[in-house]
Design an enzyme around this catalytic site. Structure first.
Site, short mmCIF file in Angstrom:
data_model
loop_
_atom_site.label_atom_id
_atom_site.label_comp_id
_atom_site.label_asym_id
_atom_site.label_seq_id
_atom_site.Cartn_x
_atom_site.Cartn_y
_atom_site.Cartn_z
N GLY A 37 0.52 -1.28 -0.22
CA GLY A 37 0.12 -0.44 0.28
C GLY A 37 0.86 1.65 -0.06
O GLY A 37 2.35 1.20 -0.10
N GLY A 72 1.69 5.04 0.83
CA GLY A 72 2.09 6.29 2.00
C GLY A 72 2.85 5.92 3.27
O GLY A 72 3.74 4.87 3.05
N CYS A 91 5.78 -5.37 1.66
CA CYS A 91 5.38 -4.35 1.40
C CYS A 91 5.53 -3.27 2.62
O CYS A 91 5.74 -3.95 3.38
CB CYS A 91 5.14 -3.61 -0.39
SG CYS A 91 5.66 -2.20 -0.65
N LEU A 92 4.19 -2.69 2.16
CA LEU A 92 3.60 -1.58 3.47
C LEU A 92 3.48 -2.86 4.46
O LEU A 92 3.87 -2.56 4.92
CB LEU A 92 2.48 -1.09 2.82
CG LEU A 92 2.01 0.12 4.23
CD1 LEU A 92 2.88 0.64 4.47
CD2 LEU A 92 -0.07 0.47 3.37
N PHE A 105 9.95 3.78 2.40
CA PHE A 105 9.61 3.72 3.73
C PHE A 105 10.33 2.04 3.89
O PHE A 105 9.91 1.60 2.80
CB PHE A 105 8.65 4.08 4.44
CG PHE A 105 7.82 5.48 4.69
CD1 PHE A 105 8.82 5.60 5.47
CD2 PHE A 105 6.76 5.35 2.94
CE1 PHE A 105 8.08 7.55 5.26
CE2 PHE A 105 6.75 6.84 3.11
CZ PHE A 105 7.42 7.67 4.33
N HIS A 143 7.75 -7.82 -3.60
CA HIS A 143 6.88 -7.85 -4.07
C HIS A 143 7.22 -9.38 -4.53
O HIS A 143 7.18 -9.43 -6.26
CB HIS A 143 6.18 -7.34 -5.16
CG HIS A 143 5.60 -5.83 -4.54
ND1 HIS A 143 4.62 -6.06 -4.09
CD2 HIS A 143 6.99 -4.88 -4.76
CE1 HIS A 143 4.41 -4.55 -3.81
NE2 HIS A 143 5.36 -3.72 -3.64
N GLU A 176 4.35 -11.32 -5.45
CA GLU A 176 3.85 -11.24 -6.92
C GLU A 176 4.47 -10.66 -7.86
O GLU A 176 3.26 -11.31 -8.92
CB GLU A 176 1.93 -11.05 -6.25
CG GLU A 176 2.05 -9.56 -6.37
CD GLU A 176 2.84 -8.44 -5.50
OE1 GLU A 176 4.10 -9.51 -4.91
OE2 GLU A 176 2.58 -7.16 -5.74
#
Ligand SMILES: Nc1ncnc2c1ncn2[C@@H]1O[C@H](COP(=O)(O)OP(=O)(O)O)[C@@H](O)[C@H]1O
Ligand SMILES: Nc1ncnc2c1ncn2[C@@H]1O[C@H](COP(=O)(O)OP(=O)(O)O)[C@@H](O)[C@H]1O
Ligand SMILES: [Mg+2]
Ligand SMILES: [Mg+2]
Lengths: 386, 1086
Positions: free
Chosen positions: A224, A226, A251-252, A296, A361, A363
């Site tokens: 995701g 931010g 990831c996020l 991040f 990732h 995927e």
């Protein structure tokens, strides 16, 4: 064909021509070095709040098709590219990229010196950019300087689904995965359903109780956009399920896991966005070429009372060791993967509870699929065979 | 896994002479490997028969063997050097083939040598097409359906089973030799027959044809830990059916979605694992059905290839160097990426530009070739260009080719296409040829639809549309002619044009003004070139290696410099007559300049070469070698000097244009270069110096031509002073021949009479039975350094590039020798040469005639440097920059040592690619490459050279012997020698009688068509093992020609000159021991 213009927050001006919707787009400027997969990138919710500059010069070559979308609509705030194709060609294509951009109202500028823009971001760091067509330079400049920085923005909450839904397993189901949608990509879902899991997708606001009430075989934390730090709700929810059900974050989702375990995250100078990042699997030393998209990262030295050693300037990034163990709120964990370009942490696994995450990732979509085996690892964890 | 310490010495096998399908790319790979293995502390032993390579320079290996690449020779090198390992994957197909042979005879086991890179099983699985298919199917990869056949009837059945069209592939061949697609039974019969003959084991594979599918290639690297990366993806513009070596190719892939690309990527890695390539680079080729996306694997090469060189240059990822490191145990993540310095090599390069490669052909040298491209490679070289977009890179690549084009049409040559009818144009689009791309542009200009063009050509519509964008811009340019007002947005249009790769010459053509005027206009509008960096990572990391290409963008990345810079202009795409030798010289120049404290800037556009390696020079510009492109670089770099002498004709042709524009040219002045090239000026100079030339004259009409011939006497050598394409030089023995020639060269269709005015005919008295001698020398203003003198084996009249030569000259009298040195000194002084000069002489008895003077580096510089140990190109470079030979002696750069060896250079000709070609030699060069034989005596050296050139001279058997009357006297000696060696001579009646007269017995067969059992039948029946046949005339369908062609097509050695026959006969007296006695260059030159 109208003129397009882009201005970075620090005042650098780039000119091209508009190939998408009108108006001004504002977001954090990032560059993506993938040489294919623009549709997957534009529709990846992780790009919410970002203007994506594609370093590959030709974009639109093979058109667009419904299968390659990673979400219900594109999430990138705007697109910068060098050369928008006049025609597309591919047996799977159903529409041109131009039609796609127009349909979704996406601002896009072509004919930019994308390399100059990339070098600017690389040298000056991530920063907001504004781009638009049929607008004055002053307007764009003002929009860029008014744009907020990415730090502190809980964008995942804005891209997540409002209502839960279920994607059934392909074939007969061997279990149930609850996926917390922080900006979930479709190919992740596909990987889970292909392995035989019914996937219950839940909004980012879901609580631990609600998750556990679904009696999941495993919990998945999605990718995701931010900053992960302000995602207090998801972090709390994760703390509530950790140790009770196997958990996997990408990831996020990996960053949220890191935070839930008691670590902290930090912003990278310009992030990792591309399909060619070498990641070492620390268990066996093998290198996977991975798809990445994050600004991040989890600080491996932030766990327990860990202290980062003084940086050794002479050592190559791929030789800088990570801590051997991470003292987390849920017992010991171990770094499992490391990025060889800059030495950052790419994955961790808890030793005392069934939970792990990777920063990249598996995927792919787009990108190399070297790491697809991680979904099997998750399945093994859920089966109790791993 | 770190470096293997259990190995200490490694044998590297090179690829031998440059041939079609195997060119400089293996010098690039061998050089990289030798360099990096030595830097890792290994003892490197190297074998290659090709003297024109950098890899065979003595300083690149511990022991360098310039020896034939045969199993016998390599086994004796192994016996002598006892290496721990052999690295066979960097020397092309040649190295792989010989490695398989060595493995089969147990040589590696005998000497306890390990194969590194690829094991013998992996090589076999990849090379044996049947085994390859099985292996692929076992891991779930699709391949075309196919079956082997060992006879024509069997093949016909196979073709029926598979269904036409079918692809034919002879087993164990190189670069698609003898392959082809047959659309029906009739075509199949011919092609399958030829294919069976081409296969050394008389076997062909009959395969499902997928002509018209999209063709792709992936370059993969794999290490011991099973890490694999794709270095580069390549898409062919020309669809399946045109060999990738002959296709225009594009990197990266343009028309696949990520999903399809990733599936292909997975397949490629699966393929490598299944084949079992343990470490190193391989390329995997795929075909994809454009209608359905069905994907099949076509082939994989378990070694570094031409595409690897392209991929290395296209990405900045040094495949050969890394392959060598992987072979000795490193893993990808242990090797730094040189370009960023801060990231490891275990990654996949990201390109933010587009690379286009265009092949170069020399069909005009091979009149029998149809010009149609197919599955067997015919191109002799290639140019690569980098641009930010496909149109830009395509136009840059086309002007890099040096075929007289300024880009994609919009230049004077386009008339050839604009004058075609629509129907002719449509037909041309359907046939793959080297000019099809220009037909495409012309069709689009006329308004053919993109779809129609895509259908006819099987180009992907995306590419056709991008080409249409070039054509559209051309229309906008035409509408904006500055002299007619220029229109509203002239600067915008010009900027767009430059961004699409248009050259100033194209703009000038469209606008009726000079390129200089276009440049001036651009400057007033601030539209100037920018340079971007090839950095492997799309600018994600800072690059430390200035590897640049031009484009028109906002920002230029040329790094500042404070050391004085020297620009070296390279030699562009390989072509017949200008190949690797010149790259060798340029690389040496760069090394010498670096040693002398300059920063070096290389400019070249040939991806196969060592010169275009990013670490050969301090800066590399991968750019076309045109006035505009070079001037722009000079502008950006502000060099103290530009070197034009070493890249062959390419930079030489630019010299005066550059000088006129204020560019400092190093060494010999452009005016002197012109004085040597201008016939009248040069003759006057020779007269002044009292140097004899063959009698000559110039004719501007047919009558005048006859007058000149009358005056100087027959035979004569004739050539037009200017022709596009080939050179069309011919020896004329009679006035009839002359008329025929004039008609061929000058007769324009639909016109009466001959017009010689545009390109006057140059006529020289042809010196018969003269010995040709070449000299390479360096002149510093006062002193002449003779690099070497070479005596040709074939007599004058056979182009120096096609004849064998020997140094030191075995029969040259000392008075002729002195005359040659004196004349060379006089000419060099008179032309104020600073640097290299090459002169060619013909010696007839005591008379020495000067044939030509080339004040530049020549094809023989590397050969001579190897034979003498004198680094001629380096010395010349320093002299160009102002040093004297005395200075260089003082520095120790120039030393002298006694010569104890004899070296022979033998040419290698591409006949097998042009099966219908008459294989006689003449004044027009047709060789693609050369080999060197070194020994203590000329006989052994020549025999080694023949062996290296791949001439498989039988030790016994039947020789068909037939020579022209004028050759009979000398021929006798050859016949006697062959007879004494135990060969049975087979002749026709006249020759038989002549031989019998001198006591040489022979078996007589009827002349062609004069009865059963004629020569052709004997050849076809496999009863003839060697042919000696010298040409009698130039009639297209002469008996001699039929015999030579038949021999050639059946792989029977065929000698077409008497000198060659004599030398061959002598060399046959050599025993096997002499031929396999090996000695390293370091040892010879010690
Ligand atoms: N089955 C086939 N049908 C049609 N064309 C083919 C087929 N296989 C190969 N080709 C064409 O022939 C060329 C040469 O074949 P390839 O297998 O690559 O051999 P090599 O490169 O060893 O000469 C290819 O580049 C492709 O264009
Ligand atoms: N007058 C001549 N008599 C005999 N052979 C000649 C004569 N002039 C040229 N040749 C032959 O033709 C070849 C090519 O001619 P040259 O002038 O050297 O052209 P190029 O520029 O192609 O090297 C020479 O190598 C030589 O063998
Ligand atoms: Mg091939
Ligand atoms: Mg010559």
């Amino acid at each position: 064909m109208t003129d397009g213009i882009a201005v970075t927050a620090d005042g650098e001006v780039f000119r091209g021509r508009s190939v998408g919707a009108g108006g001004i787009a504002v977001g954090e400027a990032v560059f993506n070095t993938s040489m294919s997969g623009y549709q997957e990138i534009f529709s990846d919710p992780s790009y919410a709040g970002q203007v994506v500059v594609m370093t590959a010069p030709h974009i639109g070559n093979y058109g667009t098709n419904p299968d390659d979308d990673q979400a219900r609509r594109p999430f990138a705030a705007g697109i910068g590219m060098r050369s928008m194709s006049r025609r597309h060609s591919n047996w799977r294509a159903t529409a041109s990229l131009g039609e796609y951009l127009a349909h979704h109202g996406l601002v896009a500028i072509s004919d930019l010196d994308t390399r100059r823009l990339t070098r600017h971001i690389r040298d000056r760091g991530a920063q907001p950019i504004a781009m638009g067509s049929e607008v004055t330079e002053a307007e764009v400049r003002a929009a860029a300087s008014a744009a907020p920085p990415m730090e502190g923005r809980a964008l995942a909450m804005t891209v997540s689904v409002d209502e839960p839904y279920v994607r059934p397993a392909e074939g007969s189901a061997r279990g149930r995965v609850v996926a917390v949608d922080l900006g979930l990509k479709r190919d992740i879902l596909t990987n889970l359903t292909r392995l035989g899991y019914d996937v219950h997708v839940q909004p980012a606001t879901v609580s631990a109780e609600e998750i556990l009430a679904l009696d999941p075989t495993g919990v998945f934390l999605s990718n995701g956009p931010g900053d992960p730090e302000p995602l207090e709700g998801p972090i709390e929810a994760v703390r509530g399920v950790l140790g009770k059900v196997p958990l996997f974050g990408i990831c996020l989702g990996h960053q949220v896991l890191g935070l839930a375990l008691g670590g902290s995250t930090f912003k990278l100078p310009f992030g990792h966005h591309g399909g060619n990042h070498p990641v070492r699997r620390l268990a066996d030393g093998r290198v996977e070429i991975t798809a990445q998209n994050h600004g991040f990262a989890v600080d491996p030295w932030s766990f327990g009372d860990g202290n980062a050693p003084a940086p050794d300037e002479s050592a190559a990034p791929w030789e800088v060791p990570l801590p051997a163990e991470l003292a987390t709120r849920f017992g010991l964990a171990r770094p499992t993967h490391q990025n060889l370009n800059d030495g950052t942490l790419e994955g961790l696994a808890c030793l005392d509870i069934p939970a792990f995450g990777v920063q990249y990732h598996p995927e792919a979509a787009p990108g190399p699929r070297d790491a697809r085996g991680l979904f099997d690892t998750f399945a093994g964890l859920m089966d109790g065979t791993a | 896994m770190p470096r293997r310490d259990d190995l200490s010495s490694i044998l590297l096998i090179g690829s031998g002479p440059i041939i079609i399908g195997q060119a400089c790319e293996f010098d690039y790979s061998g050089t990289q490997a030798a360099k990096v293995l030595r830097s890792q502390g290994y003892r490197v032993v190297l074998v290659n028969s090709n003297p024109a390579t950098i890899m065979t320079d003595p300083e690149f290996a511990d022991a360098t063997y310039i020896e034939p690449i045969t199993a016998d020779v390599i086994e004796s090198i192994i016996a002598k050097e006892r290496p721990d390992a052999v690295l066979p994957t960097l020397g092309g197909q040649t190295a792989l083939n010989v490695t398989m042979e060595l493995a089969e005879r147990g040589a590696f086991e005998r000497y306890g040598v390990e194969l590194i890179g690829a094991g013998i099983d992996a090589i076999r699985r990849a090379e044996d097409r049947g085994l390859f298919k099985e292996t692929m199917e076992a891991v779930g990869l699709a391949v075309p359906r196919a079956r082997y056949a060992r006879s024509l009837p069997d093949a016909m059945t196979a073709a029926e089973e598979i269904g036409y069209p079918v692809m034919i592939r002879p087993s164990f061949i190189l670069g698609g030799k003898g392959t082809g697609v047959a659309i029906d039974e009739e075509e199949f019969r011919a092609k399958a027959g030829h294919g069976l003959a081409m296969s050394p084991i008389r076997e062909i594979l009959v395969e499902e044809s997928v002509v018209g599918w999209k063709e792709f290639e992936l370059e993969v690297m794999r290490d011991r830990a099973d890490n694999a990366v794709i270095v580069c993806s390549i898409e062919n513009l020309d669809a399946m059916g045109v060999h990738t070596g002959d296709s225009i190719t594009v990197a990266p892939i343009m028309t696949l979605t990520d999903r399809e690309y990733q599936e292909m990527r997975d397949d490629a890695i699966t393929c490598l694992r299944a084949i079992g390539v343990e470490t190193g680079g391989s390329n995997v080729q795929f075909a994809v059905d454009p209608r359905t996306g069905r994907r099949i694997v076509i082939e994989m090469n378990p070694r570094v290839s031409r595409s690897s060189a392209l991929a290395s240059k296209a990405t900045g990822f040094p495949i050969a160097k890394i392959a060598a490191l992987l072979a000795v145990g490193f893993t990808l993540d242990e090797i730094p990426n040189d370009i960023t310095g801060k990231t490891p090599a275990s990654f996949e390069p990201a390109l933010d530009y587009v690379v286009v490669k265009v092949p170069r052909f020399d069909f005009s040298k091979f009149p029998s070739a149809s010009g149609r491209l197919g599955t067997s490679m015919q191109s002799v070289g290639e140019a690569m260009a980098i641009g930010r977009t496909f149109p830009e890179a395509l136009q840059k690549a086309l002007r890099s080719l040096e075929t007289g084009r300024k880009g994609l049409n919009a230049d004077p040559v386009e008339e050839v296409y604009t004058s075609l009818s629509d129907a002719a144009l449509r037909d041309a689009l359907g046939v793959p040829t080297s000019s099809r791309i220009y037909h495409v542009a012309e069709a689009l200009r006329r308004g053919f639809g993109v779809e129609e063009v895509a259908d006819l050509t099987a180009y992907d519509p995306w590419f056709v549309e991008e080409i249409a964008a070039i054509v559209d811009l051309r229309r906008r340019l035409e509408a904006a002619t500055p002299s007619e007002g220029g229109g509203e947005d002239l600067p915008g249009i010009v900027r767009d044009a430059k961004r699409m790769g248009f050259s100033d010459a194209q703009l000038g053509y469209l606008w009726g003004c000079s390129p200089d005027a276009v440049l001036a206009l651009r400057r007033t509008h601030g539209i100037t070139v920018t340079y971007k960096t090839v950095d492997t990572c799309a600018a994600e990391f800072a690059a430390t290696t200035p590897y640049m290409y031009s484009t028109y963008e906002d920002e230029s990345e040329v790094p500042p410099a404070d050391i004085p810079r020297v620009v070296v202009l390279g030699s562009g795409p390989n072509r017949i007559g200008q190949g690797i030798e010149f790259d060798y010289c340029c690389v040496h120049a760069s090394f010498a300049l670096r040693d002398a404290g300059y920063e070096t800037v290389m400019v070249n556009c040939n991806p196969e070469t060592v010169s275009t390696d990013y670490d050969t020079s301090d800066r590399l510009y991968f750019e076309p070698l045109t006035v505009e492109d070079v001037l722009a670089i000079v502008d950006a770099e502000q060099p103290v000097a530009v070197i034009v002498q070493l890249g062959g004709q390419t930079p030489l042709n630019l010299a005066h244009h550059l000088q006129e524009r204020g560019v400092p040219i190093a060494g010999t002045s452009p005016a002197s270069i012109e004085a040597a090239e201008d016939r009248e000026q040069f003759s006057a100079l020779c007269r002044r110096l009292g140097i004899r030339q063959p009698a000559h004259g110039i004719a501007t009409s047919a009558t005048e031509a006859e007058e000149v011939v009358d005056r100087i006497g027959l035979p004569v050598l004739v050539r037009p002073s200017f022709v596009l394409g080939g050179r069309a030089m011919r020896v004329v023995f009679s006035f009839e021949d002359l008329q025929e020639y004039l008609h061929e060269m000058y007769h324009a269709p639909g016109e009466d009479g001959l017009d010689l005015a545009a390109a006057p005919l140059l006529i020289d008295r042809f010196l018969e039975s003269a010995t040709e001698v070449d000299i390479d020398a360096v002149f510093d203003g006062t002193e002449l350094l003779v690099g070497g003198i070479m005596e040709h084996v074939e007599e004058a009249g056979i182009h120096s590039g096609d004849s064998a030569c020997i140094t030191p000259p075995p029969t040259l009298s000392s008075s002729a020798h002195d005359a040659i040195v004196a004349a060379t000194t006089d000419i060099a002084r008179e032309l104020e040469v600073r640097g290299l000069i090459n002169m060619q002489y013909a010696v007839k008895g005591d008379e020495v005639y000067l044939l030509e003077a080339n004040p530049r580096g020549s094809r023989t510089v590397p050969f001579i440097s190897k034979a003498t140990g004198i680094p001629l190109a380096k010395i010349a470079t320093r002299v160009m920059m102002g040093a004297t030979l005395g200075d260089l002696r003082a520095e120790g750069v120039l030393t002298s040592r006694p010569i104890t060896l004899t070296a022979v250079k033998e040419a290698v000709l591409p006949w097998s690619r042009f099966p219908d070609e008459d294989i006689i030699l003449g004044p027009e060069m047709r060789a693609t490459g050369e080999v060197m034989g070194i020994a203590a005596t000329a006989g052994t050296a020549y025999a080694k050279a023949l062996l290296g050139a791949g001439m498989e001279i039988p030790a016994a058997g039947n020789v068909f012997f037939s020579v022209a009357d004028r050759d009979k006297q000398v021929g006798l000696a050859a016949a006697q020698a062959l007879h004494h060696l135990g060969f049975r001579l087979v002749t026709t009646e006249g020759t038989a009688r002549f031989l019998a007269h001198f006591g040489v017995p022979s078996t007589t067969v009827p002349k062609l068509g004069e009865g059963p059992g004629d020569t052709l039948e004997h050849i076809e029946g496999g009863e003839i093992h060697m042919v000696v046949n010298t040409p009698r005339g130039r009639r297209a369908r002469s008996d001699g020609r039929l015999i030579r062609t038949a021999a050639q097509q059946r792989g029977i050695p065929c000698i077409t000159t008497i000198a060659g026959a004599l030398a061959t006969a002598r060399s046959l007296q050599m025993g096997r021991d002499e031929l396999t006695a090996v000695r390293s260059l370091q040892d010879w030159l010690a």
